[in-house]
Motif scaffolding. Structure first.
Motif, short mmCIF file in Angstrom:
data_model
loop_
_atom_site.label_atom_id
_atom_site.label_comp_id
_atom_site.label_asym_id
_atom_site.label_seq_id
_atom_site.Cartn_x
_atom_site.Cartn_y
_atom_site.Cartn_z
N ASP A 1 0.65 -1.44 0.07
CA ASP A 1 0.07 -0.08 -0.01
C ASP A 1 0.97 1.18 -0.12
O ASP A 1 0.82 2.06 -0.79
CB ASP A 1 -0.71 0.03 1.29
N ALA A 2 1.80 1.16 0.77
CA ALA A 2 2.67 2.44 1.00
C ALA A 2 3.51 2.79 -0.17
O ALA A 2 4.12 3.87 -0.46
CB ALA A 2 3.53 2.36 2.25
N CYS A 3 3.86 1.74 -1.05
CA CYS A 3 4.42 1.97 -2.29
C CYS A 3 4.05 2.02 -3.50
O CYS A 3 4.40 2.08 -4.55
CB CYS A 3 5.72 0.73 -2.37
N GLY A 4 2.61 2.34 -3.39
CA GLY A 4 1.77 2.59 -4.52
C GLY A 4 1.21 1.50 -5.20
O GLY A 4 0.30 1.79 -6.04
N PHE A 5 1.34 0.20 -4.79
CA PHE A 5 0.34 -0.95 -5.20
C PHE A 5 -0.92 -0.72 -4.77
O PHE A 5 -1.36 0.02 -3.86
CB PHE A 5 0.78 -2.27 -4.66
N SER A 6 -1.95 -0.93 -5.56
CA SER A 6 -3.49 -1.08 -5.12
C SER A 6 -4.06 -2.46 -5.20
O SER A 6 -3.85 -3.36 -5.67
CB SER A 6 -4.03 -0.33 -6.56
N ARG A 7 -4.82 -2.67 -3.97
CA ARG A 7 -5.27 -3.70 -3.70
C ARG A 7 -6.39 -4.36 -4.55
O ARG A 7 -6.72 -5.52 -4.85
CB ARG A 7 -5.97 -3.73 -2.34
N GLU A 8 -6.89 -3.43 -5.34
CA GLU A 8 -7.85 -3.77 -6.51
C GLU A 8 -6.85 -4.22 -7.70
O GLU A 8 -7.23 -5.00 -8.33
CB GLU A 8 -9.02 -2.66 -6.90
N ARG A 9 -6.37 -3.05 -8.21
CA ARG A 9 -5.59 -3.18 -9.51
C ARG A 9 -4.42 -4.52 -9.46
O ARG A 9 -4.22 -5.12 -10.49
CB ARG A 9 -4.96 -1.91 -9.77
N ASP A 10 -3.82 -4.44 -8.27
CA ASP A 10 -2.68 -5.33 -8.27
C ASP A 10 -3.32 -6.59 -7.13
O ASP A 10 -2.19 -7.11 -6.39
CB ASP A 10 -1.56 -4.73 -7.47
N ALA A 11 -4.45 -6.77 -7.40
CA ALA A 11 -4.90 -8.00 -6.34
C ALA A 11 -3.84 -9.31 -6.59
O ALA A 11 -3.85 -9.94 -5.65
CB ALA A 11 -6.21 -8.13 -6.63
N ASP A 12 -3.42 -9.39 -7.90
CA ASP A 12 -2.68 -10.80 -8.18
C ASP A 12 -1.49 -10.73 -7.26
O ASP A 12 -1.10 -11.82 -6.76
CB ASP A 12 -2.54 -11.02 -9.71
N LEU A 13 -0.84 -9.76 -6.93
CA LEU A 13 0.37 -9.77 -6.07
C LEU A 13 -0.03 -9.41 -4.86
O LEU A 13 0.84 -10.40 -3.78
CB LEU A 13 1.14 -8.43 -6.35
N TYR A 14 -1.15 -9.14 -4.21
CA TYR A 14 -1.44 -9.18 -2.89
C TYR A 14 -1.67 -10.87 -2.62
O TYR A 14 -1.22 -11.42 -1.51
CB TYR A 14 -2.59 -8.34 -2.59
N VAL A 15 -2.36 -11.42 -3.39
CA VAL A 15 -2.78 -12.76 -3.10
C VAL A 15 -1.70 -13.66 -3.31
O VAL A 15 -1.37 -14.54 -2.37
CB VAL A 15 -3.92 -13.31 -4.29
N ALA A 16 -0.57 -13.38 -4.12
CA ALA A 16 0.66 -14.10 -4.47
C ALA A 16 1.35 -13.95 -3.23
O ALA A 16 1.98 -15.04 -2.56
CB ALA A 16 1.43 -13.72 -5.71
N LEU A 17 1.44 -12.85 -2.66
CA LEU A 17 2.58 -12.63 -1.37
C LEU A 17 1.92 -13.21 -0.33
O LEU A 17 2.65 -13.94 0.80
CB LEU A 17 2.64 -11.08 -1.17
N GLU A 18 0.42 -13.22 -0.06
CA GLU A 18 -0.09 -13.96 1.12
C GLU A 18 0.03 -15.45 0.81
O GLU A 18 0.52 -16.01 2.02
CB GLU A 18 -1.87 -13.36 0.97
N LEU A 19 -0.05 -16.12 -0.14
CA LEU A 19 0.38 -17.42 -0.14
C LEU A 19 1.44 -18.06 0.03
O LEU A 19 1.96 -18.83 0.39
CB LEU A 19 -0.61 -17.85 -1.44
N MET A 20 2.33 -16.94 -0.80
CA MET A 20 3.95 -17.45 -0.58
C MET A 20 4.52 -17.27 0.90
O MET A 20 5.33 -18.30 1.33
CB MET A 20 4.63 -16.46 -1.61
#
Length: 353
Positions: A157-176
């Motif tokens: 969030d602090a680095c400009g990613f979006s939980r909607e637009r970049d949902a794939d990265l948030y999900v990936a980091l959660e599972l990784m």
């Protein structure tokens, strides 16, 4: 969140002190030179990915790596007051550096999409952010990992990613990060398991993450982002445990660092008699069990990249463990953990010349 944990982990003092990348850069100063050199090298390598928008993705990834690196350096690394011998900013550099290099050299840069390479870098920087949470596993996922997942989301969030637009990265980091848990069970003695104690561990959770998803997020196999994230979690787990494939002297040093961290977290001084037997067991039977029984490569990519190195280290580890036992038998029962480590280092020096 895909796994829907019952509790969340708030920002701690370190996170509040270093809320953004500008603060991180100011506080870390010249100590950031290694991570800055690594990020510059990655940017040059990844210039072949020329799709529109990739520049922004790289900038945000670089900033998130900087922020994760800084927080770990101050929380458990060389810039703070709670040094962990293994889980410090050096671990960020080895995963984001030489281990991703080995994966790239084996697979080829085009084998993964840029977003996947970025996800692996973010994993390297953020998966061990928290190491002091009270152990309370949920479906085998450790408290340190759950806290790191929450903080990683806030870093993105602090680095400009979006939980909607970049949902794939948030999900990936959660599972990784969840999959990097090295079995957070309680030990047989009923004491809380700690993440450095690989001797008591049952291996990386990544191999069983599909079962966790079946329970916590039914229908995930129909969700493209989640399927991709689960597969990437297998690769991430292999990166995390690829110390088994490092040049042997480096592998042996990681074992010593893990041992030192384990004793510190257990409240035992290496200069005291109470540490002698735990250290001896960890550096002999414990390493043997970790290497030959508990560790498994989770992905084809990990096996291809790191399997040959592990195979080459296998007879060397057997010789090291046997050599330490033989040296101790000649010297007599060690009085402290420090004496065991001295014997371990001397045996390693004999083997590596």
């Amino acid at each position: 969140m895909i796994l829907a944990f019952p509790s969340r982990y708030a920002a701690d003092e370190t996170e509040r002190r270093i809320p953004d990348v500008a603060t991180a850069r100011a506080l870390v100063g010249t100590a950031a030179a290694p991570v800055e050199a690594l990020l510059a090298r990655r940017r040059a390598e990844w210039a072949v990915f020329s799709a529109a928008g990739n520049g922004t993705l790289l900038e945000r990834t670089e900033d998130a790596v900087r922020l994760g690196h800084a927080r770990l350096a101050f929380r458990h690394g060389t810039l703070g007051g709670d040094f962990h011998a293994y889980h410090n900013e050096g671990h960020v550099l080895e995963i984001c550096g030489s281990r991703i290099d080995r994966l790239r050299d084996t697979l080829g840069l085009q084998a993964l999409a840029l977003r996947d390479w970025c996800a692996l870098m973010l994993f390297g920087a953020c998966h061990d952010l928290r190491q002091r949470e009270a152990q309370h596993p949920v479906d085998g996922i450790g408290a340190n990992e759950r806290a790191s997942i929450d903080e990683t989301g806030r870093i993105l969030d602090a680095c400009g990613f979006s939980r909607e637009r970049d949902a794939d990265l948030y999900v990936a980091l959660e599972l990784m990060i969840a999959g990097s848990t090295f079995d957070a069970r309680a030990s047989a003695g009923g004491h809380p398991y700690n993440a450095a104690d690989l001797v008591q561990s049952g291996g990386a959770l990544a191999s069983r993450l599909d079962q966790v998803l079946d329970r916590r997020h039914p229908g995930w196999r129909a969700e493209r982002f989640v399927v991709a994230a689960q597969r990437l979690a297998l690769v991430a787990a292999d990166l995390d445990t690829a110390n088994v494939a490092e040049p042997f002297a480096r592998f042996a040093s990681t074992a010593e660092n893990l041992c030192r961290e384990r004793e510190m977290l257990s409240g035992r001084s290496l200069a005291a008699g109470e540490s002698a037997l735990p250290v001896l067991n960890f550096l002999t039977d414990g390493q043997d069990r970790f290497f030959f029984e508990l560790h498994r490569f989770q992905s084809d990519a990990g096996m291809a990249a790191f399997g040959p190195g592990k195979e080459a280290n296998a007879p060397k580890l057997k010789a090291l463990c046997m050599g330490v036992r033989a040296r101790i038998a000649v010297q007599g029962a060690p009085q402290t953990g420090d004496q065991v480590i001295e014997a371990y280092r001397a045996t390693l020096a004999d083997l590596t010349g």
